[in-house]
Design an enzyme around this catalytic site. Structure first.
Site, PDB file in Angstrom:
ATOM      1  N   GLY A  58       2.653   7.792 -10.420  1.00 13.58           N
ATOM      2  CA  GLY A  58       2.619   5.901 -10.449  1.00 13.58           C
ATOM      3  C   GLY A  58       1.841   5.414  -9.168  1.00 13.58           C
ATOM      4  CD  GLN A  63      -2.580   3.901  -5.303  1.00 16.01           C
ATOM      5  OE1 GLN A  63      -1.290   3.448  -6.213  1.00 16.01           O
ATOM      6  NE2 GLN A  63      -2.892   4.981  -4.959  1.00 16.01           N
ATOM      7  CB  CYS A 107      -1.137   9.265  -1.710  1.00 18.82           C
ATOM      8  SG  CYS A 107      -1.816   6.717  -2.294  1.00 18.82           S
ATOM      9  CG  LEU A 108      -3.041   8.973  -8.153  1.00 16.32           C
ATOM     10  CD1 LEU A 108      -3.373   7.679  -8.821  1.00 16.32           C
ATOM     11  CD2 LEU A 108      -3.646  10.381  -8.274  1.00 16.32           C
ATOM     12  CG  HIS A 149       3.897   6.898  -2.815  1.00 16.41           C
ATOM     13  ND1 HIS A 149       3.353   7.695  -1.938  1.00 16.41           N
ATOM     14  CD2 HIS A 149       3.178   6.224  -3.125  1.00 16.41           C
ATOM     15  CE1 HIS A 149       1.986   7.383  -2.151  1.00 16.41           C
ATOM     16  NE2 HIS A 149       1.500   6.635  -3.124  1.00 16.41           N
ATOM     17  CD  GLU A 150       3.542   3.749  -6.952  1.00  9.59           C
ATOM     18  OE1 GLU A 150       2.124   3.222  -6.260  1.00  9.59           O
ATOM     19  OE2 GLU A 150       2.902   4.540  -6.635  1.00  9.59           O
ATOM     20  CG  HIS A 153       0.243   2.494  -2.626  1.00  7.90           C
ATOM     21  ND1 HIS A 153      -0.894   2.369  -1.856  1.00  7.90           N
ATOM     22  CD2 HIS A 153       1.410   3.282  -2.771  1.00  7.90           C
ATOM     23  CE1 HIS A 153      -1.008   4.043  -2.112  1.00  7.90           C
ATOM     24  NE2 HIS A 153      -0.260   4.439  -2.582  1.00  7.90           N
TER      25      HIS A 153
HETATM   26 NI    NI Z   1      -0.256   6.174  -3.307  1.00  8.17          NI
END
Ligand code: NI
Length: 180
Positions: A58, A63, A107-108, A149-150, A153
């Site tokens: 995701g 991001q 998380c990325l 989660h997204e 963000h």
């Molecule tokens: Ni994330």
């Protein structure tokens, strides 16, 4: 999930890098999208490419440094089936059954870190696609976790913000990006 999703072959040659923890763009409440069409389609494509390039499940627009309420996901649900899609101006529906599931999340933007986070086990999100057509994604398991989660963000919130202070501090120390 739909024919509007970009294919890997359409993607530009180079993926945009993922913004790392500490960048203020991850702490902003992203702006609602009010312009639909090709430019937005291009953004969604870039987001899929950036996510796939790092094997993510995701990605939110901030991001990759873009202040816009858009996310993409490509993530298995509780039944193992892939949930692939993008949502513009997403709104989480109030849960029908408020059942929490604790599982490991990462998380990325915080590579190397993981922690257990409680999330609703089933959730639906509504919004639109890049054309402005309404979309709704209902998901379970990891895909449900990913939707929450997204959306976090896009509200400037990371999963670590949901952790007790001490655990959050230890986690940031262990992350390769870590700086408390
Ligand atoms: Ni994330």
């Amino acid at each position: 999930m739909s024919d509007s999703e970009p294919q890997a072959g359409d993607a530009p040659a180079r993926a945009r890098p993922i913004v790392a923890y500490g960048d203020p763009v991850l702490e902003i409440e992203c702006a609602p999208v009010d312009s639909f069409g090709e430019e937005l389609r291009a953004l969604v494509e870039e987001m899929f490419l950036a996510m796939w390039a790092v094997r993510g499940v995701g990605l939110a627009a901030n991001q990759i440094g873009v202040d816009a309420r858009v996310f993409v996901l490509d993530c298995p649900g509780a039944d193992g089936r892939r949930v692939v899609g993008h949502v513009v101006n997403p709104v989480l529906e109030p849960p029908v059954v408020r059942e929490l599931e604790v599982d490991v999340e990462g998380c990325l933007s915080l590579p190397g870190a993981h922690a257990e986070v409680p999330r609703l086990s089933r959730i639906a999100v509504t919004g639109s696609d890049w054309r402005g057509e309404p979309v709704r994604i209902e998901a379970t398991g990891l895909a449900a976790r990913c939707l929450q989660h997204e959306v976090d963000h896009l509200n400037g919130r990371l999963y670590i913000d949901r952790l007790p202070h001490r655990i959050r501090r230890e986690l940031l120390r262990s992350s390769t990006q870590g700086s408390p």
